[in-house]
Design a protein around this motif. Structure first.
Motif, PDB file in Angstrom:
ATOM      1  N   ASP A  89      -3.905   9.580 -19.877  1.00 48.07           N
ATOM      2  CA  ASP A  89      -2.915   8.641 -20.381  1.00 48.07           C
ATOM      3  C   ASP A  89      -2.142   8.040 -19.216  1.00 48.07           C
ATOM      4  O   ASP A  89      -1.636   8.770 -18.355  1.00 48.07           O
ATOM      5  N   MET A  90      -2.033   6.714 -19.182  1.00 43.80           N
ATOM      6  CA  MET A  90      -1.361   6.029 -18.074  1.00 43.80           C
ATOM      7  C   MET A  90       0.105   6.458 -17.953  1.00 43.80           C
ATOM      8  O   MET A  90       0.579   6.734 -16.851  1.00 43.80           O
ATOM      9  N   GLY A  91       0.817   6.522 -19.050  1.00 39.90           N
ATOM     10  CA  GLY A  91       2.228   6.909 -18.997  1.00 39.90           C
ATOM     11  C   GLY A  91       2.412   8.294 -18.399  1.00 39.90           C
ATOM     12  O   GLY A  91       3.257   8.503 -17.522  1.00 39.90           O
ATOM     13  N   ARG A  92       1.622   9.226 -18.860  1.00 44.99           N
ATOM     14  CA  ARG A  92       1.709  10.594 -18.327  1.00 44.99           C
ATOM     15  C   ARG A  92       1.301  10.644 -16.869  1.00 44.99           C
ATOM     16  O   ARG A  92       1.852  11.404 -16.074  1.00 44.99           O
ATOM     17  N   ALA A  93       0.300   9.856 -16.499  1.00 49.88           N
ATOM     18  CA  ALA A  93      -0.156   9.836 -15.107  1.00 49.88           C
ATOM     19  C   ALA A  93       0.924   9.281 -14.185  1.00 49.88           C
ATOM     20  O   ALA A  93       1.140   9.800 -13.091  1.00 49.88           O
ATOM     21  N   VAL A  94       1.618   8.251 -14.640  1.00 52.07           N
ATOM     22  CA  VAL A  94       2.703   7.673 -13.831  1.00 52.07           C
ATOM     23  C   VAL A  94       3.858   8.661 -13.724  1.00 52.07           C
ATOM     24  O   VAL A  94       4.344   8.950 -12.627  1.00 52.07           O
ATOM     25  N   PHE A  95       4.306   9.171 -14.860  1.00 51.62           N
ATOM     26  CA  PHE A  95       5.445  10.090 -14.838  1.00 51.62           C
ATOM     27  C   PHE A  95       5.116  11.420 -14.173  1.00 51.62           C
ATOM     28  O   PHE A  95       6.000  12.085 -13.654  1.00 51.62           O
ATOM     29  N   GLY A  96       3.852  11.794 -14.155  1.00 52.06           N
ATOM     30  CA  GLY A  96       3.431  13.022 -13.493  1.00 52.06           C
ATOM     31  C   GLY A  96       3.141  12.840 -12.012  1.00 52.06           C
ATOM     32  O   GLY A  96       2.782  13.791 -11.320  1.00 52.06           O
ATOM     33  N   GLY A  97       3.270  11.611 -11.507  1.00 53.73           N
ATOM     34  CA  GLY A  97       3.058  11.343 -10.095  1.00 53.73           C
ATOM     35  C   GLY A  97       1.609  11.176  -9.682  1.00 53.73           C
ATOM     36  O   GLY A  97       1.303  11.055  -8.501  1.00 53.73           O
ATOM     37  N   ARG A  98       0.710  11.127 -10.642  1.00 49.84           N
ATOM     38  CA  ARG A  98      -0.709  10.966 -10.313  1.00 49.84           C
ATOM     39  C   ARG A  98      -1.056   9.513 -10.032  1.00 49.84           C
ATOM     40  O   ARG A  98      -2.025   9.232  -9.325  1.00 49.84           O
ATOM     41  N   VAL A  99      -0.290   8.592 -10.616  1.00 45.88           N
ATOM     42  CA  VAL A  99      -0.465   7.166 -10.385  1.00 45.88           C
ATOM     43  C   VAL A  99       0.869   6.609  -9.910  1.00 45.88           C
ATOM     44  O   VAL A  99       1.902   6.868 -10.524  1.00 45.88           O
ATOM     45  N   LYS A 100       0.811   5.878  -8.816  1.00 46.01           N
ATOM     46  CA  LYS A 100       2.018   5.234  -8.309  1.00 46.01           C
ATOM     47  C   LYS A 100       1.851   3.730  -8.485  1.00 46.01           C
ATOM     48  O   LYS A 100       0.803   3.173  -8.167  1.00 46.01           O
ATOM     49  N   ILE A 101       2.889   3.090  -9.005  1.00 47.51           N
ATOM     50  CA  ILE A 101       2.869   1.641  -9.196  1.00 47.51           C
ATOM     51  C   ILE A 101       4.040   1.043  -8.443  1.00 47.51           C
ATOM     52  O   ILE A 101       5.180   1.446  -8.634  1.00 47.51           O
ATOM     53  N   ASP A 102       3.743   0.087  -7.587  1.00 48.89           N
ATOM     54  CA  ASP A 102       4.770  -0.641  -6.848  1.00 48.89           C
ATOM     55  C   ASP A 102       4.715  -2.087  -7.338  1.00 48.89           C
ATOM     56  O   ASP A 102       3.761  -2.808  -7.031  1.00 48.89           O
ATOM     57  N   ALA A 103       5.713  -2.459  -8.124  1.00 46.97           N
ATOM     58  CA  ALA A 103       5.762  -3.805  -8.700  1.00 46.97           C
ATOM     59  C   ALA A 103       7.209  -4.120  -9.056  1.00 46.97           C
ATOM     60  O   ALA A 103       8.046  -3.219  -9.136  1.00 46.97           O
ATOM     61  N   SER A 104       7.480  -5.386  -9.298  1.00 48.57           N
ATOM     62  CA  SER A 104       8.826  -5.763  -9.733  1.00 48.57           C
ATOM     63  C   SER A 104       9.086  -5.177 -11.124  1.00 48.57           C
ATOM     64  O   SER A 104       8.152  -4.848 -11.863  1.00 48.57           O
ATOM     65  N   PHE A 105      10.344  -5.054 -11.474  1.00 51.38           N
ATOM     66  CA  PHE A 105      10.704  -4.524 -12.785  1.00 51.38           C
ATOM     67  C   PHE A 105      10.096  -5.375 -13.903  1.00 51.38           C
ATOM     68  O   PHE A 105       9.549  -4.853 -14.872  1.00 51.38           O
ATOM     69  N   GLY A 106      10.143  -6.677 -13.761  1.00 50.15           N
ATOM     70  CA  GLY A 106       9.555  -7.578 -14.764  1.00 50.15           C
ATOM     71  C   GLY A 106       8.054  -7.371 -14.917  1.00 50.15           C
ATOM     72  O   GLY A 106       7.537  -7.347 -16.030  1.00 50.15           O
ATOM     73  N   ASP A 107       7.369  -7.209 -13.790  1.00 48.94           N
ATOM     74  CA  ASP A 107       5.927  -6.962 -13.855  1.00 48.94           C
ATOM     75  C   ASP A 107       5.625  -5.615 -14.510  1.00 48.94           C
ATOM     76  O   ASP A 107       4.668  -5.491 -15.266  1.00 48.94           O
ATOM     77  N   LEU A 108       6.443  -4.617 -14.233  1.00 41.32           N
ATOM     78  CA  LEU A 108       6.251  -3.307 -14.873  1.00 41.32           C
ATOM     79  C   LEU A 108       6.385  -3.417 -16.379  1.00 41.32           C
ATOM     80  O   LEU A 108       5.598  -2.828 -17.123  1.00 41.32           O
ATOM     81  N   LEU A 109       7.379  -4.165 -16.833  1.00 44.27           N
ATOM     82  CA  LEU A 109       7.568  -4.339 -18.284  1.00 44.27           C
ATOM     83  C   LEU A 109       6.371  -5.063 -18.908  1.00 44.27           C
ATOM     84  O   LEU A 109       5.920  -4.696 -19.996  1.00 44.27           O
ATOM     85  N   ARG A 110       5.869  -6.088 -18.228  1.00 44.21           N
ATOM     86  CA  ARG A 110       4.710  -6.817 -18.752  1.00 44.21           C
ATOM     87  C   ARG A 110       3.473  -5.915 -18.801  1.00 44.21           C
ATOM     88  O   ARG A 110       2.736  -5.917 -19.777  1.00 44.21           O
ATOM     89  N   LEU A 111       3.245  -5.154 -17.735  1.00 43.64           N
ATOM     90  CA  LEU A 111       2.073  -4.281 -17.680  1.00 43.64           C
ATOM     91  C   LEU A 111       2.135  -3.216 -18.761  1.00 43.64           C
ATOM     92  O   LEU A 111       1.126  -2.861 -19.370  1.00 43.64           O
ATOM     93  N   ARG A 112       3.336  -2.718 -19.033  1.00 40.35           N
ATOM     94  CA  ARG A 112       3.502  -1.684 -20.057  1.00 40.35           C
ATOM     95  C   ARG A 112       3.023  -2.191 -21.404  1.00 40.35           C
ATOM     96  O   ARG A 112       2.430  -1.457 -22.188  1.00 40.35           O
TER      97      ARG A 112
END
Length: 115
Positions: A89-112
């Motif tokens: 799961d992408m959300g769990r991977a991000v919050f668990g530190g397995r996936v790092k995303i570097d993007a603007s806040f607006g881009d993060l909201l769109r990607l979500r």
């Protein structure tokens, strides 16, 4: 550890999955952006772009103009394959530190909205 070819295949599959998103959802949430996907355990970075018409293609050659990507992902080869195959799961991977995303806040909201 997955191979570079398996990562390329996973990124192609991700592009195919993106094509399944309804055009009206893409129109609402997608803004054209360059993307880099750094595969930490292989030491390779794939470069592509997201736009309303598609995702990718991804290539391991940096862009000719040298412009850094607007959205930067960092993950292991196995995690990329697992994410694309629906095993992680992408959300769990991000919050668990397995996936790092570097993007603007607006881009993060769109990607979500698209994940």
């Amino acid at each position: 550890m997955a191979t570079i070819d398996e990562c390329r295949a996973a990124l192609r599959k991700l592009g195919e999955q993106y094509d399944e998103i309804a055009p009206e959802d893409r129109a609402k949430h997608v803004v054209e952006r360059t993307i880099s996907c750094r595969i930490s355990d292989l030491g390779v970075t794939f470069h592509g772009r997201i736009h309303q018409g598609g995702l990718g293609p991804f290539d391991d050659s940096p862009p000719a103009d040298g412009t850094p990507a607007a959205v930067k992902l960092t993950l292991s080869s196995d995690d990329l394959v697992a994410l694309v195959n629906g095993e992680l799961d992408m959300g769990r991977a991000v919050f668990g530190g397995r996936v790092k995303i570097d993007a603007s806040f607006g881009d993060l909201l769109r990607l979500r909205k698209l994940l």
